[in-house]
Design an enzyme around this catalytic site. Structure first.
Site, PDB file in Angstrom:
ATOM      1  N   GLU A 240      15.407 -16.101 -13.431  1.00 36.79           N
ATOM      2  CA  GLU A 240      14.964 -14.705 -13.524  1.00 36.79           C
ATOM      3  C   GLU A 240      14.147 -14.471 -14.795  1.00 36.79           C
ATOM      4  O   GLU A 240      13.129 -13.771 -14.768  1.00 36.79           O
ATOM      5  CB  GLU A 240      16.199 -13.789 -13.458  1.00 36.79           C
TER       6      GLU A 240
ATOM      7  N   ARG B 221       3.053   0.437  -5.477  1.00 37.30           N
ATOM      8  CA  ARG B 221       3.016  -0.298  -4.209  1.00 37.30           C
ATOM      9  C   ARG B 221       1.742  -1.132  -4.046  1.00 37.30           C
ATOM     10  O   ARG B 221       1.652  -1.959  -3.138  1.00 37.30           O
ATOM     11  CB  ARG B 221       3.111   0.676  -3.023  1.00 37.30           C
TER      12      ARG B 221
ATOM     13  N   CYS C 122       0.826  -1.197   0.000  1.00 37.98           N
ATOM     14  CA  CYS C 122       0.000   0.000   0.000  1.00 37.98           C
ATOM     15  C   CYS C 122       0.868   1.258   0.000  1.00 37.98           C
ATOM     16  O   CYS C 122       1.992   1.239   0.478  1.00 37.98           O
ATOM     17  CB  CYS C 122      -0.954   0.093   1.199  1.00 37.98           C
TER      18      CYS C 122
ATOM     19  N   GLU D 139       5.517 -12.873 -14.158  1.00 33.51           N
ATOM     20  CA  GLU D 139       5.046 -11.648 -13.502  1.00 33.51           C
ATOM     21  C   GLU D 139       4.190 -10.790 -14.421  1.00 33.51           C
ATOM     22  O   GLU D 139       3.144 -10.298 -14.017  1.00 33.51           O
ATOM     23  CB  GLU D 139       6.247 -10.785 -13.082  1.00 33.51           C
TER      24      GLU D 139
ATOM     25  N   LYS E 141       5.324  -3.699  -5.803  1.00 34.83           N
ATOM     26  CA  LYS E 141       6.775  -3.567  -5.920  1.00 34.83           C
ATOM     27  C   LYS E 141       7.470  -3.724  -4.583  1.00 34.83           C
ATOM     28  O   LYS E 141       8.551  -4.268  -4.493  1.00 34.83           O
ATOM     29  CB  LYS E 141       7.102  -2.201  -6.512  1.00 34.83           C
TER      30      LYS E 141
ATOM     31  N   LYS F  50      10.302 -13.152 -14.831  1.00 33.85           N
ATOM     32  CA  LYS F  50       9.852 -11.960 -15.578  1.00 33.85           C
ATOM     33  C   LYS F  50       8.616 -12.288 -16.402  1.00 33.85           C
ATOM     34  O   LYS F  50       7.651 -11.538 -16.439  1.00 33.85           O
ATOM     35  CB  LYS F  50      10.942 -11.431 -16.520  1.00 33.85           C
TER      36      LYS F  50
ATOM     37  N   ASN G 246      -0.689   1.328   6.093  1.00 39.29           N
ATOM     38  CA  ASN G 246       0.096   0.379   5.302  1.00 39.29           C
ATOM     39  C   ASN G 246       0.741  -0.578   6.285  1.00 39.29           C
ATOM     40  O   ASN G 246       1.462  -0.149   7.181  1.00 39.29           O
ATOM     41  CB  ASN G 246       1.167   1.151   4.511  1.00 39.29           C
ATOM     42  N   GLY G 247       0.448  -1.882   6.152  1.00 38.03           N
ATOM     43  CA  GLY G 247       1.020  -2.854   7.084  1.00 38.03           C
ATOM     44  C   GLY G 247      -0.027  -3.860   7.502  1.00 38.03           C
ATOM     45  O   GLY G 247      -1.085  -3.962   6.868  1.00 38.03           O
TER      46      GLY G 247
ATOM     47  N   TRP H   7      -2.985  -2.522  -1.557  1.00 38.03           N
ATOM     48  CA  TRP H   7      -2.687  -3.904  -1.968  1.00 38.03           C
ATOM     49  C   TRP H   7      -3.284  -4.752  -0.858  1.00 38.03           C
ATOM     50  O   TRP H   7      -2.803  -4.754   0.267  1.00 38.03           O
ATOM     51  CB  TRP H   7      -1.182  -4.119  -2.074  1.00 38.03           C
TER      52      TRP H   7
ATOM     53  N   HIS I 253      15.557 -35.012 -15.453  1.00 39.73           N
ATOM     54  CA  HIS I 253      14.985 -35.627 -14.245  1.00 39.73           C
ATOM     55  C   HIS I 253      13.525 -35.215 -14.039  1.00 39.73           C
ATOM     56  O   HIS I 253      13.027 -35.262 -12.921  1.00 39.73           O
ATOM     57  CB  HIS I 253      15.820 -35.248 -13.021  1.00 39.73           C
TER      58      HIS I 253
HETATM   59  C1  G6P Z   1       8.384  -7.933  -4.954  1.00 42.24           C
HETATM   60  C2  G6P Z   1       8.706  -7.345  -6.302  1.00 42.24           C
HETATM   61  C3  G6P Z   1       9.898  -8.080  -6.917  1.00 42.24           C
HETATM   62  C4  G6P Z   1      11.081  -8.039  -5.960  1.00 42.24           C
HETATM   63  C5  G6P Z   1      10.720  -8.597  -4.589  1.00 42.24           C
HETATM   64  C6  G6P Z   1      11.817  -8.322  -3.578  1.00 42.24           C
HETATM   65  O1  G6P Z   1       7.868  -9.205  -5.109  1.00 42.24           O
HETATM   66  O2  G6P Z   1       7.588  -7.426  -7.167  1.00 42.24           O
HETATM   67  O3  G6P Z   1      10.256  -7.441  -8.131  1.00 42.24           O
HETATM   68  O4  G6P Z   1      12.138  -8.777  -6.499  1.00 42.24           O
HETATM   69  O5  G6P Z   1       9.539  -7.966  -4.098  1.00 42.24           O
HETATM   70  O6  G6P Z   1      11.888  -6.937  -3.393  1.00 42.24           O
HETATM   71  P1  G6P Z   1      13.165  -6.172  -2.882  1.00 42.24           P
HETATM   72  O7  G6P Z   1      12.740  -4.728  -2.856  1.00 42.24           O
HETATM   73  O8  G6P Z   1      13.485  -6.690  -1.513  1.00 42.24           O
HETATM   74  O9  G6P Z   1      14.274  -6.422  -3.838  1.00 42.24           O
END
Ligand code: G6P
Length: 620
Positions: A493, A27, A2, A500, A615, A497, A101-102, A75, A516
């Site tokens: 990674e 956020r 949030c 996501e 994020k 991507k 937020n929290g 969120w 395997h």
């Molecule tokens: C969220 C974001 C990711 C990020 C992860 C860790 O899930 O969507 O993109 O890698 O958090 O975030 P940080 O800020 O600790 O790298």
């Protein structure tokens, strides 16, 4: 997660709050809301499900006057994302409004107690409990609002950044934090409040970072001096002196700069951001790397029996790459842990361990908690973060900022490459100091570091080709990504991507492990992305590609320029320039970022704000 914003001053609050919400939308974007006190002393709350634009549409014909207000983009944690659960929430008498937020972990107990006292609840949120508790405390203990907030927060278990309005005090805005970020911006007779500095930057560069368990009272009653109008106490009423810091963030860093999406802008920024990450650290002319966070704490690294890396998401993938580099160059055993697992599994942590925490935002709740655990056991904490002044760098013993500027796209790109760069520099520094890396190898990597930005530029030149591949493969329901050695985490990674932002299921696997299990999935319909630069286990991965082709899988390979073997057997190839093995991830990840981006665009997905994600994850 949030995002929260607040304003008190002489201007109309609403436009400032809405602009701030747009900046914080990364956020969370399930619902949004705003509370304003108008000149007649009415407290108006407007809320809408969906993004901030929905809120704007809803409020367009409403009274949005008032020079004090709070706003929120959500969120969802407790309660589904709908208008009722959207913030702000009123107290029972509708005198107070809160944004939060929290997570309030003991909200159920508190709610039951308040219900017994006759309080009624409209939403399913933990937040509504908090505002009711504040009002209950104020009414029953006959105290002022600040004291009521302090007393209420003493009863709360969990994390919060809150802001509260009281319609009977339109000259005062109260906020507090524990575990969730909160920044105050100081203008001329006006104050701003936000989860991070992005909503504040265009108004002032003077900020105060609120610490855990602090309550801040912002007032514009004209009675106080600038200092007196910002009053900070702890929740136990100990007075704190506000420490004003200068913000190093520019407005242009927060805009798209002509790109259709922040993610694409951030992918294309990487030659520059990596140059920025190396600035003042890598001296190619003198063949040297100087990382101050390492230099000041050399002994902790040189005496370390073990390095534990802890992170989440993309940052965890950067940690995996670092494991290869640190073990190769510094010969220290490395363990890479998901913060959420590490913090709960009673790990063995010793005083001579070094814990490296990696976090773009510097606010991820699980990583923060993992650090706290390691700190209690006496380990040395080194953090790699992007957001300057965030919670993680503040609680760490030392660290290294990645300096890539704000990353707005929810899918991390430029922060990842800078994390890999910072960790590689650290591995080289330790190795050089310990004498576990040969001078020849050290020099070859340092010299090659200087070439990386230009080489990324060359990879970016293939954007059109990659977008053509994206059109071919956007039909797919599943993808497999394979890599080996340094490029196994790149495969992870790349798959992340794609998941996501395009909502296509994708699995990253070490190429040799394919036989395997995942090999059973291979068919004509299954695109397999193989990261196969010319280094390390190249010959082995060629065999792995043969195995896929023998089962009619369709292979998109990332290869080194001039490759002859893989390019003959793969269906599609994307070339990256040659570099030393440990730096290949910095090049091979770029086509995977672009592929995910273009597939998401073809599918019409919301690239910068994918569904269900946020994020900065400040909840467990
Ligand atoms: C969220 C974001 C990711 C990020 C992860 C860790 O899930 O969507 O993109 O890698 O958090 O975030 P940080 O800020 O600790 O790298």
């Amino acid at each position: 997660m949030c995002g929260i914003v607040g304003y008190i001053g002489k201007r109309k609050a609403y436009p400032i709050l809405i602009k701030g919400l747009h900046r914080l939308e990364y956020r969370g974007y399930d619902s949004a809301g705003v509370a304003l006190i108008n000149e007649q002393g009415q407290l108006n709350i407007y809320k809408a499900k969906g993004k901030v634009a929905e809120l704007e549409a809803f409020a367009s014909d409403k009274d949005t006057t008032g020079c004090i207000g709070i706003a929120h983009t959500r969120w969802a944690t407790h309660g589904e994302p709908n208008t009722v659960n959207a913030h702000p929430h009123y107290s029972e008498s509708e005198r107070l409004a809160i944004i939060h937020n929290g997570i309030i972990e003991n909200y159920a107990v508190l709610k039951a107690g308040l219900k017994e006292q006759g309080y009624t609840f409209k939403s399913d949120t933990d937040t509504e409990v908090l505002v009711q508790l504040v009002e209950y405390t104020q009414v029953n203990r006959h105290v002022d609002l600040k004291t009521a907030v302090q007393l209420a927060l003493q009863q709360v278990i969990g994390a919060y950044a809150i802001a509260i309005l009281d319609k009977t005090h339109p000259d005062t805005l109260i906020a507090a934090r524990k575990g969730s970020p909160l920044v105050v911006g100081i203008g001329e007779d006006e104050y701003f409040l936000a989860s991070d500095a992005t909503p504040i930057v265009e108004y002032t560069d003077q900020v105060i970072y609120i610490e855990d368990e602090e309550v801040v009272v912002l007032s514009t009653n004209g009675q106080g001096t600038k200092d007196k109008d910002v009053e900070i106490t702890t929740i136990n009423n100990v007075t704190k002196t506000p420490e004003i810091k200068r913000l190093e963030l520019s407005l242009s860093q927060l805009e798209k700069g002509g790109y259709p999406h922040f993610m694409l802008k951030e992918i294309f920024e990487q030659p520059r951001t990596l140059t920025d990450s190396m600035r003042g650290r890598v001296n190619v002319r003198q063949d040297n790397i100087a990382l101050s966070g390492f230099i000041d704490n050399k002994d902790r690294f040189l005496n370390a029996k073990r390095i534990i890396i802890t992170a989440c998401g993309t940052s965890w993938h950067a940690g995996l790459i670092a494991m290869y580099a640190i073990e190769e160059f510094a010969q220290i055993p490395v363990e890479v842990e998901y913060s959420s697992e590490f913090r709960y599994r009673k790990p063995v942590i010793n005083k001579d361990d070094v814990v490296i925490a990696i976090s773009q935002s510097g606010e991820t709740a699980d990583t923060l908690a993992a650090i706290q655990l390691a700190k209690e056991k006496g380990a040395f904490i080194f953090s790699i973060c992007n957001v300057v002044g965030a919670s993680i760098p503040r609680v760490s013993d030392s660290g290294c900022y990645t300096h890539v500027g704000p990353e707005i796209g929810v899918a991390s790109t430029k922060a990842f490459t800078a994390q890999v760069m910072a960790l590689t520099m650290l591995a080289l520094c330790i190795g050089k100091e310990k004498g576990t890396i040969s001078q020849e190898q050290y020099l070859s990597v340092v010299r090659e570091l200087g070439q990386i930005p230009a080489k990324i530029e060359r990879v970016l030149g293939q954007d059109k080709l990659i977008s053509d591949f994206a059109k071919i493969f956007s039909y797919a329901q599943n993808f497999i990504y394979l890599g080996r050695g340094y490029n196994f985490p790149v495969a992870l990674e790349g798959a992340l991507k794609l998941k996501e932002i395009s909502y296509i299921h994708a699995e990253g696997y070490p190429a040799a492990e394919m036989k395997h299990g995942p090999i059973a999935l291979i068919s004509q319909e299954m695109p397999v992305v193989v990261v196969a630069p010319h280094c390390g286990t190249y010959e082995k991965i060629v065999s792995n590609i043969q195995e896929i082709k023998a089962r009619k899988g369709r292979v998109i390979a990332v290869v080194t320029e001039g490759d002859t073997l893989v390019s003959k057997i793969a269906d599609y190839c994307i070339e990256v320039p040659e570099t030393v093995e440990c730096l290949t991830p910095l090049l091979t990840v770029i086509p995977l970022q672009l592929l995910a981006y273009h597939i998401a665009v073809v599918k019409g997905c919301d690239v910068d704000q994918p569904r269900n994600l946020a994020k900065s994850v400040t909840v467990e």
